[in-house]
Motif scaffolding. Sequence first.
Motif, PDB file in Angstrom:
ATOM      1  N   PHE A 193      -2.187   1.378 -12.466  1.00 35.52           N
ATOM      2  CA  PHE A 193      -1.449   0.416 -11.646  1.00 35.52           C
ATOM      3  C   PHE A 193      -1.457  -0.977 -12.271  1.00 35.52           C
ATOM      4  O   PHE A 193      -0.430  -1.662 -12.357  1.00 35.52           O
ATOM      5  CB  PHE A 193      -2.061   0.389 -10.244  1.00 35.52           C
ATOM      6  CG  PHE A 193      -1.537  -0.696  -9.342  1.00 35.52           C
ATOM      7  CD1 PHE A 193      -0.277  -0.611  -8.781  1.00 35.52           C
ATOM      8  CD2 PHE A 193      -2.326  -1.805  -9.052  1.00 35.52           C
ATOM      9  CE1 PHE A 193       0.209  -1.616  -7.949  1.00 35.52           C
ATOM     10  CE2 PHE A 193      -1.859  -2.809  -8.214  1.00 35.52           C
ATOM     11  CZ  PHE A 193      -0.585  -2.710  -7.666  1.00 35.52           C
ATOM     12  N   ARG A 194      -2.606  -1.400 -12.768  1.00 34.29           N
ATOM     13  CA  ARG A 194      -2.682  -2.771 -13.277  1.00 34.29           C
ATOM     14  C   ARG A 194      -2.103  -2.922 -14.683  1.00 34.29           C
ATOM     15  O   ARG A 194      -1.878  -4.031 -15.138  1.00 34.29           O
ATOM     16  CB  ARG A 194      -4.120  -3.284 -13.217  1.00 34.29           C
ATOM     17  CG  ARG A 194      -5.172  -2.470 -13.912  1.00 34.29           C
ATOM     18  CD  ARG A 194      -5.423  -2.924 -15.340  1.00 34.29           C
ATOM     19  NE  ARG A 194      -6.508  -2.163 -15.944  1.00 34.29           N
ATOM     20  CZ  ARG A 194      -7.778  -2.477 -15.782  1.00 34.29           C
ATOM     21  NH1 ARG A 194      -8.125  -3.499 -15.053  1.00 34.29           N
ATOM     22  NH2 ARG A 194      -8.712  -1.751 -16.359  1.00 34.29           N
ATOM     23  N   GLY A 210       4.791  -8.702  -1.847  1.00 36.91           N
ATOM     24  CA  GLY A 210       4.093  -7.774  -2.738  1.00 36.91           C
ATOM     25  C   GLY A 210       2.604  -7.672  -2.561  1.00 36.91           C
ATOM     26  O   GLY A 210       1.908  -7.230  -3.480  1.00 36.91           O
ATOM     27  N   ILE A 211       2.066  -8.033  -1.387  1.00 38.33           N
ATOM     28  CA  ILE A 211       0.627  -7.946  -1.140  1.00 38.33           C
ATOM     29  C   ILE A 211       0.373  -6.824  -0.147  1.00 38.33           C
ATOM     30  O   ILE A 211       0.874  -6.849   0.987  1.00 38.33           O
ATOM     31  CB  ILE A 211       0.072  -9.269  -0.576  1.00 38.33           C
ATOM     32  CG1 ILE A 211       0.298 -10.401  -1.576  1.00 38.33           C
ATOM     33  CG2 ILE A 211      -1.413  -9.137  -0.242  1.00 38.33           C
ATOM     34  CD1 ILE A 211       0.007 -11.778  -1.014  1.00 38.33           C
ATOM     35  N   GLY A 212      -0.390  -5.821  -0.548  1.00 38.53           N
ATOM     36  CA  GLY A 212      -0.726  -4.698   0.323  1.00 38.53           C
ATOM     37  C   GLY A 212      -2.223  -4.545   0.453  1.00 38.53           C
ATOM     38  O   GLY A 212      -2.961  -4.712  -0.531  1.00 38.53           O
ATOM     39  N   MET A 213      -2.709  -4.234   1.651  1.00 38.67           N
ATOM     40  CA  MET A 213      -4.153  -4.101   1.887  1.00 38.67           C
ATOM     41  C   MET A 213      -4.478  -2.722   2.439  1.00 38.67           C
ATOM     42  O   MET A 213      -3.796  -2.232   3.353  1.00 38.67           O
ATOM     43  CB  MET A 213      -4.639  -5.184   2.857  1.00 38.67           C
ATOM     44  CG  MET A 213      -6.149  -5.173   3.075  1.00 38.67           C
ATOM     45  SD  MET A 213      -6.716  -6.686   3.913  1.00 38.67           S
ATOM     46  CE  MET A 213      -8.498  -6.408   3.962  1.00 38.67           C
ATOM     47  N   ARG A 245       2.473  -5.508  -5.508  1.00 34.61           N
ATOM     48  CA  ARG A 245       2.004  -5.896  -6.838  1.00 34.61           C
ATOM     49  C   ARG A 245       0.529  -6.264  -6.815  1.00 34.61           C
ATOM     50  O   ARG A 245      -0.117  -6.326  -7.853  1.00 34.61           O
ATOM     51  CB  ARG A 245       2.802  -7.084  -7.362  1.00 34.61           C
ATOM     52  CG  ARG A 245       4.288  -6.799  -7.559  1.00 34.61           C
ATOM     53  CD  ARG A 245       5.007  -8.043  -8.039  1.00 34.61           C
ATOM     54  NE  ARG A 245       4.872  -9.133  -7.072  1.00 34.61           N
ATOM     55  CZ  ARG A 245       4.643 -10.392  -7.392  1.00 34.61           C
ATOM     56  NH1 ARG A 245       4.500 -10.751  -8.646  1.00 34.61           N
ATOM     57  NH2 ARG A 245       4.550 -11.318  -6.455  1.00 34.61           N
ATOM     58  N   ILE A 246       0.021  -6.540  -5.627  1.00 33.19           N
ATOM     59  CA  ILE A 246      -1.391  -6.877  -5.443  1.00 33.19           C
ATOM     60  C   ILE A 246      -1.956  -5.924  -4.405  1.00 33.19           C
ATOM     61  O   ILE A 246      -1.469  -5.864  -3.261  1.00 33.19           O
ATOM     62  CB  ILE A 246      -1.585  -8.334  -4.965  1.00 33.19           C
ATOM     63  CG1 ILE A 246      -0.976  -9.329  -5.961  1.00 33.19           C
ATOM     64  CG2 ILE A 246      -3.056  -8.621  -4.746  1.00 33.19           C
ATOM     65  CD1 ILE A 246       0.353  -9.894  -5.514  1.00 33.19           C
ATOM     66  N   LEU A 247      -2.964  -5.147  -4.774  1.00 34.25           N
ATOM     67  CA  LEU A 247      -3.627  -4.237  -3.848  1.00 34.25           C
ATOM     68  C   LEU A 247      -4.986  -4.819  -3.473  1.00 34.25           C
ATOM     69  O   LEU A 247      -5.789  -5.163  -4.351  1.00 34.25           O
ATOM     70  CB  LEU A 247      -3.833  -2.868  -4.488  1.00 34.25           C
ATOM     71  CG  LEU A 247      -2.660  -1.882  -4.461  1.00 34.25           C
ATOM     72  CD1 LEU A 247      -3.053  -0.600  -5.184  1.00 34.25           C
ATOM     73  CD2 LEU A 247      -2.227  -1.575  -3.036  1.00 34.25           C
ATOM     74  N   ILE A 248      -5.237  -4.934  -2.174  1.00 34.21           N
ATOM     75  CA  ILE A 248      -6.538  -5.362  -1.670  1.00 34.21           C
ATOM     76  C   ILE A 248      -7.220  -4.137  -1.086  1.00 34.21           C
ATOM     77  O   ILE A 248      -6.690  -3.491  -0.175  1.00 34.21           O
ATOM     78  CB  ILE A 248      -6.390  -6.434  -0.570  1.00 34.21           C
ATOM     79  CG1 ILE A 248      -5.484  -7.576  -1.030  1.00 34.21           C
ATOM     80  CG2 ILE A 248      -7.753  -6.956  -0.150  1.00 34.21           C
ATOM     81  CD1 ILE A 248      -5.054  -8.496   0.101  1.00 34.21           C
ATOM     82  N   ILE A 252      -2.689   3.860  -0.096  1.00 33.61           N
ATOM     83  CA  ILE A 252      -2.282   3.132  -1.306  1.00 33.61           C
ATOM     84  C   ILE A 252      -0.818   3.427  -1.638  1.00 33.61           C
ATOM     85  O   ILE A 252      -0.048   2.528  -1.972  1.00 33.61           O
ATOM     86  CB  ILE A 252      -3.197   3.498  -2.486  1.00 33.61           C
ATOM     87  CG1 ILE A 252      -4.625   2.988  -2.225  1.00 33.61           C
ATOM     88  CG2 ILE A 252      -2.665   2.908  -3.789  1.00 33.61           C
ATOM     89  CD1 ILE A 252      -5.647   3.443  -3.251  1.00 33.61           C
ATOM     90  N   LEU A 253      -0.428   4.681  -1.521  1.00 37.88           N
ATOM     91  CA  LEU A 253       0.967   5.043  -1.794  1.00 37.88           C
ATOM     92  C   LEU A 253       1.923   4.345  -0.843  1.00 37.88           C
ATOM     93  O   LEU A 253       3.035   3.965  -1.233  1.00 37.88           O
ATOM     94  CB  LEU A 253       1.132   6.567  -1.696  1.00 37.88           C
ATOM     95  CG  LEU A 253       0.595   7.374  -2.883  1.00 37.88           C
ATOM     96  CD1 LEU A 253       0.517   8.852  -2.521  1.00 37.88           C
ATOM     97  CD2 LEU A 253       1.467   7.174  -4.116  1.00 37.88           C
ATOM     98  N   ARG A 254       1.503   4.174   0.404  1.00 37.43           N
ATOM     99  CA  ARG A 254       2.356   3.479   1.362  1.00 37.43           C
ATOM    100  C   ARG A 254       2.583   2.030   0.912  1.00 37.43           C
ATOM    101  O   ARG A 254       3.696   1.506   1.002  1.00 37.43           O
ATOM    102  CB  ARG A 254       1.735   3.519   2.763  1.00 37.43           C
ATOM    103  CG  ARG A 254       2.620   2.883   3.819  1.00 37.43           C
ATOM    104  CD  ARG A 254       2.260   3.320   5.202  1.00 37.43           C
ATOM    105  NE  ARG A 254       0.916   2.942   5.595  1.00 37.43           N
ATOM    106  CZ  ARG A 254       0.388   3.203   6.789  1.00 37.43           C
ATOM    107  NH1 ARG A 254       1.089   3.869   7.690  1.00 37.43           N
ATOM    108  NH2 ARG A 254      -0.831   2.811   7.080  1.00 37.43           N
ATOM    109  N   ALA A 255       1.519   1.391   0.416  1.00 42.43           N
ATOM    110  CA  ALA A 255       1.676   0.019  -0.092  1.00 42.43           C
ATOM    111  C   ALA A 255       2.554  -0.005  -1.342  1.00 42.43           C
ATOM    112  O   ALA A 255       3.420  -0.874  -1.497  1.00 42.43           O
ATOM    113  CB  ALA A 255       0.302  -0.583  -0.388  1.00 42.43           C
ATOM    114  N   LEU A 256       2.360   0.975  -2.236  1.00 48.40           N
ATOM    115  CA  LEU A 256       3.141   1.007  -3.466  1.00 48.40           C
ATOM    116  C   LEU A 256       4.615   1.291  -3.180  1.00 48.40           C
ATOM    117  O   LEU A 256       5.500   0.792  -3.891  1.00 48.40           O
ATOM    118  CB  LEU A 256       2.582   2.066  -4.419  1.00 48.40           C
ATOM    119  CG  LEU A 256       1.169   1.826  -4.953  1.00 48.40           C
ATOM    120  CD1 LEU A 256       0.745   2.958  -5.869  1.00 48.40           C
ATOM    121  CD2 LEU A 256       1.082   0.492  -5.682  1.00 48.40           C
TER     122      LEU A 256
END
Length: 534
Positions: free
Chosen positions: A204-205, A99-102, A178-181, A169-173
């Motif tokens: 999101f948060r 769940g970590i996306g950058m 759950r965590i956006l860097i 961001i959408l690609r990560a979501l």
Amino acid sequence: MKNENDERFVQSEVRIRPGDPPLIKFWKISKYFPEVIANNKIDLDIFPGEIHAIIGENGAGKSTLMNILNGIYQPDEGEIIVDGYGYHLASPQDAMAIGIGMVHQHFKLVPAFTVAENIYFGEKTKRIFISKKEMRQRMNLLFDQYGFYVDPDAMVSDLSAGEQQRVEILRALSRRARILILDEPTAVLTPKEVEQLFISLSKFRRHGNAVIFITHKLDEVLRFSDTVSVLRQGCKIGTYATKTCNAQFLASKMIDGDVGFHNENNIAFLKTKDRDPNIPPLMRLSNVSVINDQKIATLKNIDLEVYPGEILGIAGVVGNGQRELSQVVTGLTKPYTGQIFIHGLEVKKPNPKIFSSVGIGHIPEDRLKTALMSHLDISHNLLMRTYFKKPVGKSFLYSPRQAYQKACNMVRDSKISIHGMSFQISNLSGGTQQKLVSYREKEITTCLLVAVYPSRGLDIGSIKEMQEYFFKLRQRNISVLLFSEDLEELLNLSDRVGVLCHGQLMGVKAASQVTKEQLSLWIGGHAIDEGGRV
């Protein structure tokens, strides 16, 4: 779907009680490079529902720490703990799996694909094919839940920087992050896009997710973050509730001392004396127009004069002709119509070599695409503009030993912190890349420096150093053509300021005769008369 324009950013309502576990825990994280300690035993907690800002000077270790969390680097010491479990993240795929996306400063999208194709490209699935209808349906669910709306069928190549960031961001979501860097998320955004970004991040948060963003913009830290951590020379200085901080406090923590902070740029330099009307312009553009590949005029009949020893600021919303104008005055783009004169002589066949040979330096808008060769090391990139000059080059000869020595001397004199001369330039942080480009251009700048958004990615101390350098150039009768989105920076630094709107030059006025409010209206296309009235 709810209209996002009716929403606003709201501070977190999450209340962290003693004993509540963090969503992510950095425990004694250390990372070493040759001769450099990038991270030194960093402890850091990120809690659910939190927007957590990470700040510090260039080279403080911010990007390295986030690259460890994203699996790009592995720590030499310490552990990453997510939801109470320790993980060894060997790759970004491992990070995404938990769940970590950058979202990196330089987007990693395929321009020839649509938005939907970019979002679902490379997604691990048992199915061979996902229909366009299903991709749209899944995207609509993301829009309803988080915002970040972008036309699913639009080509990425046609999107603005803010829209491309939303796609990242959408690609990560879509992979259940759950965590956006976010690394310098507002560097290429307009003020409206910045506002919309944080409205969507606040949604999101609210679901118990967390956002970590690296930035140098203290006003955005104070406005949008719940918590801020300061790094300095690889160490964590402290973590603070943002509501207890001000810009003066954060700046002093970043650079280890009082910075005499009155505004974010802290400019208090003397303006030049009145220009002698008998001195001819250094550069003159006459009726210059530029047509792009789609046969659209991106610059329209530009008449502009740059005089010796002045700082001429150019304002305007991104996409209104700034890039084209900067490329015309550095030889990267040939005008469709019009003439260019340097020292009174017309440049018949403009090209970059002619402009650099007369002493025109260039800090471009896009470091990696225009200024640097990402696959080459630091020394080769530093000498790209002067490799043919003594002692490095002579006629057809090239001395690798002299080249390496000169590059080492340049890095030493610039006081830029790097991990080694053999590092690929693409492995450095955006701010360090920008500083290296700026220092390299000093080598050739003898009459004019064209600086396009030069503060992007730089910390407060580096911004101040760069602005001081502009004033030193002016004292040596060298001109600066400064493109910036920061209106205060333009008005504080410039002798004269002009505005581009839809490819047209709205006019040029003495900076002392224009207020920030008037400049904003001018950027929006409203004319200003000689008395400064709209």
